[in-house]
Write a protein that holds these residues in place. Structure first.
Motif, short mmCIF file in Angstrom:
data_model
loop_
_atom_site.label_atom_id
_atom_site.label_comp_id
_atom_site.label_asym_id
_atom_site.label_seq_id
_atom_site.Cartn_x
_atom_site.Cartn_y
_atom_site.Cartn_z
N PRO A 240 -28.55 10.18 15.25
CA PRO A 240 -28.65 8.72 15.39
C PRO A 240 -29.74 8.32 16.38
O PRO A 240 -30.02 9.04 17.34
CB PRO A 240 -27.27 8.32 15.90
N LYS A 241 -30.33 7.16 16.14
CA LYS A 241 -31.34 6.59 17.04
C LYS A 241 -30.75 5.33 17.68
O LYS A 241 -29.94 4.64 17.08
CB LYS A 241 -32.63 6.27 16.30
N ASN A 242 -31.21 5.02 18.90
CA ASN A 242 -30.70 3.86 19.62
C ASN A 242 -31.84 2.97 20.10
O ASN A 242 -31.99 2.71 21.29
CB ASN A 242 -29.81 4.31 20.79
N GLU A 243 -32.63 2.51 19.17
CA GLU A 243 -33.72 1.60 19.50
C GLU A 243 -33.16 0.18 19.69
O GLU A 243 -32.32 -0.27 18.92
CB GLU A 243 -34.76 1.61 18.39
N ALA A 244 -33.64 -0.50 20.70
CA ALA A 244 -33.15 -1.85 21.00
C ALA A 244 -33.46 -2.81 19.85
O ALA A 244 -34.50 -2.71 19.20
CB ALA A 244 -33.79 -2.36 22.29
N HIS A 245 -32.54 -3.73 19.59
CA HIS A 245 -32.74 -4.71 18.53
C HIS A 245 -31.85 -5.91 18.78
O HIS A 245 -30.93 -5.87 19.60
CB HIS A 245 -32.43 -4.09 17.16
N ASN A 246 -32.12 -6.98 18.06
CA ASN A 246 -31.31 -8.19 18.15
C ASN A 246 -30.42 -8.28 16.91
O ASN A 246 -30.10 -7.26 16.30
CB ASN A 246 -32.22 -9.41 18.27
N LYS A 247 -30.04 -9.48 16.53
CA LYS A 247 -29.25 -9.67 15.32
C LYS A 247 -30.04 -9.20 14.10
O LYS A 247 -31.27 -9.12 14.14
CB LYS A 247 -28.87 -11.14 15.17
N GLY A 248 -29.33 -8.91 13.02
CA GLY A 248 -30.00 -8.45 11.81
C GLY A 248 -29.20 -8.82 10.58
O GLY A 248 -28.05 -9.29 10.67
N PRO A 249 -29.77 -8.60 9.39
CA PRO A 249 -29.09 -8.99 8.15
C PRO A 249 -28.00 -8.01 7.74
O PRO A 249 -27.90 -6.90 8.26
CB PRO A 249 -30.24 -8.97 7.13
N ILE A 250 -27.19 -8.44 6.79
CA ILE A 250 -26.26 -7.56 6.09
C ILE A 250 -26.99 -7.10 4.83
O ILE A 250 -27.54 -7.92 4.10
CB ILE A 250 -24.98 -8.32 5.71
N LYS A 251 -26.98 -5.81 4.58
CA LYS A 251 -27.75 -5.27 3.45
C LYS A 251 -26.85 -4.48 2.51
O LYS A 251 -25.97 -3.73 2.95
CB LYS A 251 -28.87 -4.36 3.97
N LEU A 252 -27.07 -4.66 1.21
CA LEU A 252 -26.40 -3.87 0.18
C LEU A 252 -27.42 -2.94 -0.46
O LEU A 252 -28.54 -3.36 -0.78
CB LEU A 252 -25.76 -4.77 -0.88
N GLN A 253 -27.03 -1.71 -0.68
CA GLN A 253 -27.97 -0.66 -1.07
C GLN A 253 -28.08 -0.46 -2.59
O GLN A 253 -27.07 -0.42 -3.30
CB GLN A 253 -27.55 0.66 -0.42
#
Length: 269
Positions: A240-253
């Motif tokens: 796993p990676k732990n890059e900083a981020h803010n809110k994000g979308p919900i995604k369906l694959q």
């Protein structure tokens, strides 16, 4: 004679000093005992009236439910009428998945993932899905899709009914991180229900993670992920990676399988 008088005088002085020292020690002891008495806690009053432990404010907000049992404070992401809440994840164009007459949508292989136009932080997500009508493939090739939070953290969608694969990649697994407590997958001709509580990770101004995110997942009414720690992004290859981020979308694959979806709604926490 003078020598004897001198010795007697020294003896008197010595006895006097010792007596004074004893007096000081006694006084110190009395003072310390006094301090000890001062910090003794007063016994708490016994509560006999039930009203003393009642809390009336703040009063929880009242919500209601519509005919589809969707709470009034939820945002409907898909009710079968349109795909307006969604867009292509690769180029932000209109979502190209198939909208069906029975108020469901089906993955359209090759068109790519779809994601919400709005970004979210911590949420409660409800969605329903079903495996393809025609059973094909096995393992990860059978009814494979996935729901991603903030474009980084996946809860696996897979036809895990009598279909063996690696345990941290079956239905409701936090992909490659947490195995579900049980396999609650129904047969492919039935609809599956996911209720997911997602608490987003937190980062400081320097980009360092200060608090891990968590998942709680209920599959068909059964608890399968119990407030598990998200170790970082759910990678297909590598840690796993732990890059900083803010809110994000919900995604369906789009995993090239004809997985169907219906009745998707979200509540922001």
């Amino acid at each position: 004679m003078k020598k004897l008088i001198y010795l007697l005088w020294v003896l008197v002085i010595t006895l006097s000093c010792n007596k004074k020292a004893d007096t000081i020690i006694v006084e110190d002891k009395v003072e310390n005992d006094s301090k000890k008495e001062e910090i003794v806690e007063t016994p708490k009053k016994e509560i006999t009236d039930p009203k003393e432990t009642e809390v009336w404010e703040p009063e929880p907000k009242v919500i209601s439910f519509n005919d589809n049992n969707i709470p009034s404070d939820a945002t409907v992401l898909f009710d079968g009428s349109n795909l307006e809440a969604w867009m292509s994840a690769k180029d932000s164009t209109a979502a190209a998945w198939t909208l069906n007459t029975d108020k469901t949508m089906t993955v359209k292989p090759g068109t790519g993932d779809i994601q919400t136009k709005k970004n979210y932080g911590s949420i409660q997500l409800h969605l329903e899905w079903s495996a393809p009508d025609v059973i094909q493939g096995e393992g990860q090739g059978r009814g494979n899709s996935g729901v991603f939070f903030q474009n980084k953290y996946e809860v696996q969608i897979l036809d895990s009914y009598q279909n063996r694969t690696y345990a941290n990649g079956q239905a409701t697994a936090v992909y490659k991180q947490h195995i579900p407590l049980v396999n609650a997958t129904k047969a492919p001709d039935q609809w599956q229900t996911y209720d997911i509580i997602f608490h987003a990770p937190e980062f400081n101004t320097e980009g360092k993670k200060t608090k891990s995110g968590t998942f709680t997942v209920i599959h068909n009414g059964v608890l399968v992920q119990d407030h598990v720690e998200i170790l970082g992004s759910t990678e297909y290859i590598g840690p796993p990676k732990n890059e900083a981020h803010n809110k994000g979308p919900i995604k369906l694959q789009d995993h090239s399988n004809l997985v169907q979806y219906r009745n998707i709604w979200v509540r922001e926490l």
